[in-house]
Design a protein around this motif. Structure first.
Motif, PDB file in Angstrom:
ATOM      1  N   SER A  55     -41.623 -86.585 -16.592  1.00 54.42           N
ATOM      2  CA  SER A  55     -41.828 -87.071 -15.463  1.00 54.42           C
ATOM      3  C   SER A  55     -42.610 -88.375 -15.495  1.00 54.42           C
ATOM      4  CB  SER A  55     -42.548 -85.718 -14.931  1.00 54.42           C
ATOM      5  OG  SER A  55     -43.894 -85.548 -14.883  1.00 54.42           O
ATOM      6  N   ILE A  56     -42.749 -88.558 -16.620  1.00 49.24           N
ATOM      7  CA  ILE A  56     -43.287 -89.667 -16.463  1.00 49.24           C
ATOM      8  C   ILE A  56     -42.430 -91.772 -15.795  1.00 49.24           C
ATOM      9  CG2 ILE A  56     -42.653 -90.515 -18.905  1.00 49.24           C
ATOM     10  CD1 ILE A  56     -46.049 -91.489 -17.392  1.00 49.24           C
ATOM     11  N   GLY A  57     -41.000 -90.631 -16.058  1.00 52.21           N
ATOM     12  CA  GLY A  57     -40.075 -91.273 -15.872  1.00 52.21           C
ATOM     13  C   GLY A  57     -40.254 -92.005 -14.313  1.00 52.21           C
ATOM     14  N   TYR A  58     -40.062 -91.014 -13.537  1.00 53.36           N
ATOM     15  CA  TYR A  58     -40.954 -91.087 -12.011  1.00 53.36           C
ATOM     16  C   TYR A  58     -41.665 -92.072 -11.926  1.00 53.36           C
ATOM     17  CZ  TYR A  58     -37.620 -87.145 -12.205  1.00 53.36           C
ATOM     18  OH  TYR A  58     -36.463 -86.455 -11.627  1.00 53.36           O
ATOM     19  N   CYS A  59     -42.741 -91.799 -12.988  1.00 51.05           N
ATOM     20  CA  CYS A  59     -43.341 -93.920 -12.519  1.00 51.05           C
ATOM     21  C   CYS A  59     -42.978 -95.131 -12.470  1.00 51.05           C
ATOM     22  CB  CYS A  59     -44.482 -93.702 -13.520  1.00 51.05           C
ATOM     23  SG  CYS A  59     -45.134 -91.984 -12.840  1.00 51.05           S
ATOM     24  N   THR A  60     -42.011 -95.577 -11.361  1.00 50.12           N
ATOM     25  CA  THR A  60     -41.340 -96.474 -11.787  1.00 50.12           C
ATOM     26  C   THR A  60     -42.142 -98.234 -12.061  1.00 50.12           C
ATOM     27  OG1 THR A  60     -40.723 -95.836  -9.306  1.00 50.12           O
ATOM     28  CG2 THR A  60     -38.977 -95.262 -11.094  1.00 50.12           C
ATOM     29  N   ALA A  61     -42.838 -97.360 -10.853  1.00 54.50           N
ATOM     30  CA  ALA A  61     -43.633 -98.579 -10.970  1.00 54.50           C
ATOM     31  C   ALA A  61     -44.796 -99.472 -11.423  1.00 54.50           C
ATOM     32  CB  ALA A  61     -44.828 -99.067  -9.707  1.00 54.50           C
ATOM     33  N   LEU A  62     -44.747 -98.396 -12.507  1.00 50.52           N
ATOM     34  CA  LEU A  62     -45.389 -98.767 -14.135  1.00 50.52           C
ATOM     35  C   LEU A  62     -45.446-100.054 -14.697  1.00 50.52           C
ATOM     36  CD1 LEU A  62     -47.515 -96.449 -15.908  1.00 50.52           C
ATOM     37  CD2 LEU A  62     -45.819 -95.466 -16.735  1.00 50.52           C
ATOM     38  N   GLN A  63     -46.605-101.066 -14.770  1.00 54.54           N
ATOM     39  CA  GLN A  63     -46.315-101.701 -15.919  1.00 54.54           C
ATOM     40  C   GLN A  63     -47.136-101.791 -17.365  1.00 54.54           C
ATOM     41  OE1 GLN A  63     -47.318-104.752 -12.757  1.00 54.54           O
ATOM     42  NE2 GLN A  63     -46.024-104.358 -11.214  1.00 54.54           N
ATOM     43  N   GLU A  64     -48.391-100.997 -16.871  1.00 53.32           N
ATOM     44  CA  GLU A  64     -48.991-100.855 -18.178  1.00 53.32           C
ATOM     45  C   GLU A  64     -49.029 -99.478 -18.200  1.00 53.32           C
ATOM     46  OE1 GLU A  64     -52.161-102.955 -20.047  1.00 53.32           O
ATOM     47  OE2 GLU A  64     -52.084-103.403 -18.191  1.00 53.32           O
ATOM     48  N   LEU A  65     -48.653 -98.768 -19.562  1.00 55.99           N
ATOM     49  CA  LEU A  65     -48.968 -98.097 -20.287  1.00 55.99           C
ATOM     50  C   LEU A  65     -50.418 -97.626 -21.507  1.00 55.99           C
ATOM     51  CD1 LEU A  65     -48.933 -94.812 -20.540  1.00 55.99           C
ATOM     52  CD2 LEU A  65     -46.248 -94.970 -21.029  1.00 55.99           C
ATOM     53  N   ARG A  66     -51.154 -97.541 -21.310  1.00 55.98           N
ATOM     54  CA  ARG A  66     -51.545 -97.553 -22.731  1.00 55.98           C
ATOM     55  C   ARG A  66     -52.224 -96.157 -23.250  1.00 55.98           C
ATOM     56  NH1 ARG A  66     -57.033-101.037 -22.786  1.00 55.98           N
ATOM     57  NH2 ARG A  66     -57.822 -98.861 -22.283  1.00 55.98           N
ATOM     58  N   ILE A  67     -51.395 -95.789 -24.379  1.00 55.09           N
ATOM     59  CA  ILE A  67     -51.540 -93.861 -24.495  1.00 55.09           C
ATOM     60  C   ILE A  67     -51.774 -94.200 -26.418  1.00 55.09           C
ATOM     61  CG2 ILE A  67     -49.621 -92.576 -23.025  1.00 55.09           C
ATOM     62  CD1 ILE A  67     -47.961 -93.240 -25.185  1.00 55.09           C
ATOM     63  N   ARG A  68     -52.628 -94.838 -26.897  1.00 54.73           N
ATOM     64  CA  ARG A  68     -52.977 -95.247 -28.282  1.00 54.73           C
ATOM     65  C   ARG A  68     -54.207 -94.266 -28.909  1.00 54.73           C
ATOM     66  NH1 ARG A  68     -55.350-100.683 -29.099  1.00 54.73           N
ATOM     67  NH2 ARG A  68     -55.702-100.062 -30.904  1.00 54.73           N
ATOM     68  N   ASN A  69     -53.695 -93.959 -29.995  1.00 55.47           N
ATOM     69  CA  ASN A  69     -55.351 -93.242 -29.964  1.00 55.47           C
ATOM     70  C   ASN A  69     -54.963 -92.224 -29.408  1.00 55.47           C
ATOM     71  OD1 ASN A  69     -57.551 -91.787 -31.352  1.00 55.47           O
ATOM     72  ND2 ASN A  69     -58.075 -93.866 -32.697  1.00 55.47           N
ATOM     73  N   ASP A  77     -37.710 -89.948 -23.601  1.00 59.12           N
ATOM     74  CA  ASP A  77     -36.636 -91.305 -23.016  1.00 59.12           C
ATOM     75  C   ASP A  77     -36.649 -91.417 -22.115  1.00 59.12           C
ATOM     76  OD1 ASP A  77     -35.096 -90.379 -25.594  1.00 59.12           O
ATOM     77  OD2 ASP A  77     -33.853 -88.835 -24.809  1.00 59.12           O
ATOM     78  N   SER A  78     -36.868 -90.446 -20.615  1.00 65.07           N
ATOM     79  CA  SER A  78     -37.258 -90.817 -19.246  1.00 65.07           C
ATOM     80  C   SER A  78     -38.381 -92.557 -19.310  1.00 65.07           C
ATOM     81  CB  SER A  78     -38.412 -89.480 -18.306  1.00 65.07           C
ATOM     82  OG  SER A  78     -38.768 -89.004 -19.561  1.00 65.07           O
ATOM     83  N   ILE A  79     -38.543 -92.508 -20.941  1.00 62.56           N
ATOM     84  CA  ILE A  79     -39.707 -93.163 -19.750  1.00 62.56           C
ATOM     85  C   ILE A  79     -38.817 -95.304 -20.008  1.00 62.56           C
ATOM     86  CG2 ILE A  79     -39.171 -94.339 -22.528  1.00 62.56           C
ATOM     87  CD1 ILE A  79     -42.764 -94.659 -20.844  1.00 62.56           C
ATOM     88  N   GLY A  80     -37.048 -94.649 -20.519  1.00 64.89           N
ATOM     89  CA  GLY A  80     -36.502 -95.764 -19.890  1.00 64.89           C
ATOM     90  C   GLY A  80     -36.724 -96.391 -18.775  1.00 64.89           C
ATOM     91  N   LYS A  81     -36.815 -94.936 -17.514  1.00 63.93           N
ATOM     92  CA  LYS A  81     -36.186 -95.326 -16.270  1.00 63.93           C
ATOM     93  C   LYS A  81     -37.615 -95.936 -15.639  1.00 63.93           C
ATOM     94  CE  LYS A  81     -35.111 -90.883 -15.216  1.00 63.93           C
ATOM     95  NZ  LYS A  81     -35.074 -89.407 -14.805  1.00 63.93           N
ATOM     96  N   CYS A  82     -38.569 -96.473 -16.210  1.00 64.36           N
ATOM     97  CA  CYS A  82     -39.794 -97.526 -16.077  1.00 64.36           C
ATOM     98  C   CYS A  82     -40.097 -98.975 -16.232  1.00 64.36           C
ATOM     99  CB  CYS A  82     -41.058 -96.871 -17.083  1.00 64.36           C
ATOM    100  SG  CYS A  82     -41.602 -94.697 -16.512  1.00 64.36           S
ATOM    101  N   THR A  83     -38.977 -99.214 -15.352  1.00 72.69           N
ATOM    102  CA  THR A  83     -38.030-100.479 -15.263  1.00 72.69           C
ATOM    103  C   THR A  83     -39.442-101.696 -15.262  1.00 72.69           C
ATOM    104  OG1 THR A  83     -37.011-100.412 -13.331  1.00 72.69           O
ATOM    105  CG2 THR A  83     -35.335 -99.635 -15.392  1.00 72.69           C
ATOM    106  N   ALA A  84     -39.956-101.001 -14.504  1.00 71.02           N
ATOM    107  CA  ALA A  84     -40.982-102.211 -14.136  1.00 71.02           C
ATOM    108  C   ALA A  84     -42.013-102.575 -15.636  1.00 71.02           C
ATOM    109  CB  ALA A  84     -42.026-101.848 -13.022  1.00 71.02           C
ATOM    110  N   LEU A  85     -42.156-102.138 -17.023  1.00 70.66           N
ATOM    111  CA  LEU A  85     -42.870-101.830 -17.692  1.00 70.66           C
ATOM    112  C   LEU A  85     -43.345-102.634 -18.556  1.00 70.66           C
ATOM    113  CD1 LEU A  85     -44.700 -99.790 -18.891  1.00 70.66           C
ATOM    114  CD2 LEU A  85     -43.340 -99.143 -20.687  1.00 70.66           C
ATOM    115  N   LYS A  86     -44.176-103.390 -18.356  1.00 72.43           N
ATOM    116  CA  LYS A  86     -44.459-104.849 -19.048  1.00 72.43           C
ATOM    117  C   LYS A  86     -45.376-104.479 -20.393  1.00 72.43           C
ATOM    118  CE  LYS A  86     -44.428-107.319 -14.988  1.00 72.43           C
ATOM    119  NZ  LYS A  86     -45.026-108.489 -14.014  1.00 72.43           N
TER     120      LYS A  86
END
Length: 161
Positions: A55-69, A77-86
């Motif tokens: 469902s993260i793919g529905y977060c289409t305004a997502l610009q920054e995703l920090r999932i370290r550690n 695969d749905s991360i590809g829908k987060c086209t605003a991701l910088k």
């Protein structure tokens, strides 16, 4: 406040917002994270996450995703829908691959996959033409796809093992 309550509150926001759930000992993200369509920044580092819901793919305004550690072995695969991701920081996990759909995130300028178990980078990385930094240190990568040459903004790449 419980994470589910934070999401319920966030769903009704009318402007972009940040969620910070770092160092919360999380073992999973709620599936309804995808209802946070205006979520711009998500910090969920230093937890015990083993997967990110599709469902993260529905977060289409997502610009920054920090999932370290965390303890992630893949990114959906749905991360590809987060086209605003910088910015995508997946460092210090157990990732073995990046999804091919990462190439749909053409706004990406920064990818940090430091200290994972990656053996390759998808050829679709060449579609990320805005990419400036690609950090791949401490992985098991034996080659970089030729398509990386399409990333004309790339000015820093690290692949040291």
């Amino acid at each position: 406040m419980l994470i589910e309550e934070e999401i319920d509150d966030a769903i009704y926001k009318k402007s972009p917002y940040i969620i910070t759930w770092s160092n919360k000992s999380l073992t999973k993200l709620p599936n309804n994270i995808g209802k946070c369509t205006l979520l711009a920044i998500l910090y969920i580092d230093y937890n015990n996450l083993t997967f990110i819901p599709d469902s993260i793919g529905y977060c289409t305004a997502l610009q920054e995703l920090r999932i370290r550690n965390n303890k992630l072995i893949n990114i959906p695969d749905s991360i590809g829908k987060c086209t605003a991701l910088k910015t995508l920081d997946t460092s210090e996990n157990n990732l073995t691959v990046l999804p091919d759909t990462i190439g749909n995130c053409t706004a990406l300028t920064y990818i940090n996959c430091y200290n994972n178990k990656l053996t390759s980078i998808p050829d679709t990385i060449g579609k990320c033409t805005a990419l400036k930094t690609l950090a791949l240190t401490y992985n098991n990568i034996s080659s970089i796809p030729n398509s990386i040459g399409n990333c004309t903004a790339l000015n820093h790449i690290s692949i040291i093992y």
